[in-house]
Design a protein around this motif. Structure first.
Motif, PDB file in Angstrom:
ATOM      1  N   VAL A 159       0.985  -1.131   0.060  1.00  0.00           N
ATOM      2  CA  VAL A 159       0.147  -0.119   0.098  1.00  0.00           C
ATOM      3  C   VAL A 159       0.886   1.195  -0.171  1.00  0.00           C
ATOM      4  CG1 VAL A 159      -1.789  -0.997   0.974  1.00  0.00           C
ATOM      5  CG2 VAL A 159      -0.362  -0.045   2.571  1.00  0.00           C
ATOM      6  N   ASP A 160       0.358   2.206  -0.732  1.00  0.00           N
ATOM      7  CA  ASP A 160       1.144   3.420  -1.088  1.00  0.00           C
ATOM      8  C   ASP A 160       0.716   4.326   0.351  1.00  0.00           C
ATOM      9  OD1 ASP A 160       2.494   3.237  -3.213  1.00  0.00           O
ATOM     10  OD2 ASP A 160       0.394   3.171  -4.155  1.00  0.00           O
ATOM     11  N   PHE A 161      -0.551   4.238   0.825  1.00  0.00           N
ATOM     12  CA  PHE A 161      -1.072   5.035   1.865  1.00  0.00           C
ATOM     13  C   PHE A 161      -2.045   4.357   2.651  1.00  0.00           C
ATOM     14  CE2 PHE A 161      -3.706   6.789  -1.651  1.00  0.00           C
ATOM     15  CZ  PHE A 161      -4.822   6.938  -0.998  1.00  0.00           C
ATOM     16  N   VAL A 162      -2.470   4.793   3.844  1.00  0.00           N
ATOM     17  CA  VAL A 162      -3.522   4.414   4.573  1.00  0.00           C
ATOM     18  C   VAL A 162      -4.446   5.473   4.857  1.00  0.00           C
ATOM     19  CG1 VAL A 162      -4.307   3.442   6.947  1.00  0.00           C
ATOM     20  CG2 VAL A 162      -2.045   2.870   5.749  1.00  0.00           C
ATOM     21  N   LEU A 163      -5.798   5.522   4.593  1.00  0.00           N
ATOM     22  CA  LEU A 163      -6.738   6.330   4.668  1.00  0.00           C
ATOM     23  C   LEU A 163      -7.750   6.148   5.855  1.00  0.00           C
ATOM     24  CD1 LEU A 163      -8.012   9.062   3.230  1.00  0.00           C
ATOM     25  CD2 LEU A 163      -9.437   7.306   2.049  1.00  0.00           C
ATOM     26  N   GLY A 164      -7.956   7.304   6.630  1.00  0.00           N
ATOM     27  CA  GLY A 164      -9.005   7.349   7.619  1.00  0.00           C
ATOM     28  C   GLY A 164      -9.979   8.387   7.371  1.00  0.00           C
ATOM     29  N   PRO A 165     -11.340   8.171   7.895  1.00  0.00           N
ATOM     30  CA  PRO A 165     -12.168   9.125   7.866  1.00  0.00           C
ATOM     31  C   PRO A 165     -12.004  10.169   8.974  1.00  0.00           C
ATOM     32  CG  PRO A 165     -13.452   7.076   8.380  1.00  0.00           C
ATOM     33  CD  PRO A 165     -11.772   6.761   8.038  1.00  0.00           C
ATOM     34  N   ALA A 166     -12.210  11.680   9.117  1.00  0.00           N
ATOM     35  CA  ALA A 166     -11.856  12.355  10.031  1.00  0.00           C
ATOM     36  C   ALA A 166     -13.168  12.097  11.057  1.00  0.00           C
ATOM     37  CB  ALA A 166     -11.711  13.738   9.976  1.00  0.00           C
ATOM     38  N   ILE A 167     -13.140  12.254  12.171  1.00  0.00           N
ATOM     39  CA  ILE A 167     -12.225  12.342  12.985  1.00  0.00           C
ATOM     40  C   ILE A 167     -11.542  11.024  13.578  1.00  0.00           C
ATOM     41  CG2 ILE A 167     -11.753  13.059  15.548  1.00  0.00           C
ATOM     42  CD1 ILE A 167     -12.681  15.694  14.822  1.00  0.00           C
ATOM     43  N   GLY A 168     -12.542   9.968  13.757  1.00  0.00           N
ATOM     44  CA  GLY A 168     -12.003   8.712  14.375  1.00  0.00           C
ATOM     45  C   GLY A 168     -10.969   8.011  13.740  1.00  0.00           C
ATOM     46  N   GLY A 169     -10.587   8.185  12.249  1.00  0.00           N
ATOM     47  CA  GLY A 169      -9.677   7.641  11.562  1.00  0.00           C
ATOM     48  C   GLY A 169      -8.352   8.204  11.510  1.00  0.00           C
ATOM     49  N   VAL A 170      -8.385   9.381  11.980  1.00  0.00           N
ATOM     50  CA  VAL A 170      -7.017   9.941  11.774  1.00  0.00           C
ATOM     51  C   VAL A 170      -5.875   9.409  12.361  1.00  0.00           C
ATOM     52  CG1 VAL A 170      -6.026  12.310  12.249  1.00  0.00           C
ATOM     53  CG2 VAL A 170      -8.197  12.319  11.461  1.00  0.00           C
ATOM     54  N   VAL A 171      -5.881   9.446  14.003  1.00  0.00           N
ATOM     55  CA  VAL A 171      -4.962   8.558  14.661  1.00  0.00           C
ATOM     56  C   VAL A 171      -4.549   7.326  14.091  1.00  0.00           C
ATOM     57  CG1 VAL A 171      -3.931   7.700  17.053  1.00  0.00           C
ATOM     58  CG2 VAL A 171      -4.991  10.333  16.646  1.00  0.00           C
ATOM     59  N   LEU A 172      -5.781   6.588  13.923  1.00  0.00           N
ATOM     60  CA  LEU A 172      -5.421   5.123  13.457  1.00  0.00           C
ATOM     61  C   LEU A 172      -4.884   5.072  11.996  1.00  0.00           C
ATOM     62  CD1 LEU A 172      -6.143   2.339  14.300  1.00  0.00           C
ATOM     63  CD2 LEU A 172      -8.289   2.780  13.087  1.00  0.00           C
ATOM     64  N   SER A 173      -5.092   6.145  11.232  1.00  0.00           N
ATOM     65  CA  SER A 173      -4.570   5.809  10.054  1.00  0.00           C
ATOM     66  C   SER A 173      -2.950   6.040  10.063  1.00  0.00           C
ATOM     67  CB  SER A 173      -5.152   6.744   8.811  1.00  0.00           C
ATOM     68  OG  SER A 173      -4.983   8.194   9.090  1.00  0.00           O
ATOM     69  N   PHE A 174      -2.709   6.959  10.995  1.00  0.00           N
ATOM     70  CA  PHE A 174      -1.369   7.598  11.015  1.00  0.00           C
ATOM     71  C   PHE A 174      -0.763   6.214  11.852  1.00  0.00           C
ATOM     72  CE2 PHE A 174       2.195   9.104  13.586  1.00  0.00           C
ATOM     73  CZ  PHE A 174       2.878   9.662  12.628  1.00  0.00           C
ATOM     74  N   VAL A 175      -1.018   5.693  12.824  1.00  0.00           N
ATOM     75  CA  VAL A 175      -0.281   4.701  13.467  1.00  0.00           C
ATOM     76  C   VAL A 175      -0.068   3.388  12.460  1.00  0.00           C
ATOM     77  CG1 VAL A 175      -0.425   5.474  15.768  1.00  0.00           C
ATOM     78  CG2 VAL A 175      -2.278   3.781  14.826  1.00  0.00           C
ATOM     79  N   THR A 176      -1.234   3.143  11.974  1.00  0.00           N
ATOM     80  CA  THR A 176      -1.292   1.980  10.872  1.00  0.00           C
ATOM     81  C   THR A 176      -0.211   2.162   9.803  1.00  0.00           C
ATOM     82  OG1 THR A 176      -3.449   1.385  11.495  1.00  0.00           O
ATOM     83  CG2 THR A 176      -2.727   0.508   9.684  1.00  0.00           C
ATOM     84  N   ALA A 177      -0.533   3.370   9.136  1.00  0.00           N
ATOM     85  CA  ALA A 177       0.482   3.655   8.163  1.00  0.00           C
ATOM     86  C   ALA A 177       2.094   3.596   8.623  1.00  0.00           C
ATOM     87  CB  ALA A 177       0.458   5.026   7.509  1.00  0.00           C
ATOM     88  N   LYS A 178       2.415   3.925   9.557  1.00  0.00           N
ATOM     89  CA  LYS A 178       3.649   3.911  10.385  1.00  0.00           C
ATOM     90  C   LYS A 178       4.219   2.429  10.356  1.00  0.00           C
ATOM     91  CE  LYS A 178       6.526   4.992  14.275  1.00  0.00           C
ATOM     92  NZ  LYS A 178       6.448   4.834  15.941  1.00  0.00           N
ATOM     93  N   ALA A 179       3.363   1.786  10.636  1.00  0.00           N
ATOM     94  CA  ALA A 179       3.642   0.322  10.843  1.00  0.00           C
ATOM     95  C   ALA A 179       3.640  -0.166   9.606  1.00  0.00           C
ATOM     96  CB  ALA A 179       2.744  -0.604  11.561  1.00  0.00           C
ATOM     97  N   LEU A 180       3.302   0.271   8.469  1.00  0.00           N
ATOM     98  CA  LEU A 180       3.217  -0.283   7.119  1.00  0.00           C
ATOM     99  C   LEU A 180       4.368   0.362   6.374  1.00  0.00           C
ATOM    100  CD1 LEU A 180      -0.345  -0.727   6.387  1.00  0.00           C
ATOM    101  CD2 LEU A 180       1.215  -2.584   6.493  1.00  0.00           C
ATOM    102  N   GLY A 181       4.930   1.436   6.726  1.00  0.00           N
ATOM    103  CA  GLY A 181       5.827   2.003   5.932  1.00  0.00           C
ATOM    104  C   GLY A 181       5.244   2.872   4.981  1.00  0.00           C
ATOM    105  N   ALA A 182       4.139   3.270   5.238  1.00  0.00           N
ATOM    106  CA  ALA A 182       3.345   4.019   4.087  1.00  0.00           C
ATOM    107  C   ALA A 182       2.958   5.469   4.393  1.00  0.00           C
ATOM    108  CB  ALA A 182       1.857   3.202   3.755  1.00  0.00           C
TER     109      ALA A 182
END
Length: 185
Positions: A61-84
């Motif tokens: 994956v190139d990026f992880v997407l979350g809907p604001a607001i509930g998915g903002v922090v989650l997209s960040f920590v998931t993307a960090k773990a995936l290197g995306a």
């Protein structure tokens, strides 16, 4: 992270509430999951993001997407773990969502969409449509908690925990009939 650990984290952080709640979907439930209370703890947020990333580690994956607001922090920590990259979609005021200028979305970019709690899946679907409108390709949907019954996904869907809890339309809610005070969250 074990499936039961998720519920324990919600309880430990005061994020698992019991009572009579109207959810964003409009449905009523005796339980509410206040994910911000959990995700405000960086170590817990990171652990959840890493566990969710493991569910999609075979996807490029190139990026992880979350809907604001509930998915903002989650997209960040998931993307960090995936290197995306980590992106989020915001409400557009017309019933849809958009991705703010400044985020990079290239034609053909592959992404997963993540959400803290999925009941009907509508917020994450709107976020997915916003990225697709920019030419990105969704490859999966992830959630910390799945509380949706019969939510049909066209994409692979993976949740860390499934909450078996009743969901009631307002007109058929036994909690309303019993006079239990309704809490809006």
């Amino acid at each position: 992270m074990m499936r039961m650990d998720i519920l324990e984290l919600y309880k430990k952080t005061g994020a698992f509430l019991e009572g009579h709640f109207v959810l964003r979907s409009g449905l009523h439930s005796p339980y509410f999951l206040q994910s911000t209370a959990l995700l405000q703890h960086p170590l817990y947020a990171e652990a959840v993001g890493e566990a969710l990333a493991r569910q999609f580690e075979d996807e490029r994956v190139d990026f992880v997407l979350g809907p604001a607001i509930g998915g903002v922090v989650l997209s960040f920590v998931t993307a960090k773990a995936l290197g995306a990259r980590a992106l989020f979609a915001e409400k557009d005021g017309q019933g849809g969502m958009f991705i703010r200028r400044g985020f990079t979305v290239n034609e053909g970019d592959r992404f997963i969409a993540v959400e803290d709690v999925v009941t009907t899946g509508e917020s994450v679907r709107k976020a997915i449509r916003a990225a697709q409108a920019l030419g990105a390709v969704p490859v999966g949907v992830g959630a910390i908690v799945n509380r949706g019954k019969g939510v049909g996904w066209e994409l692979p869907f993976r949740a860390l925990f499934t909450l078996e809890a009743p969901l009631y339309p307002p007109e058929a809610c036994p909690l309303c009939r019993a006079g239990v005070a309704l809490e809006e969250v």
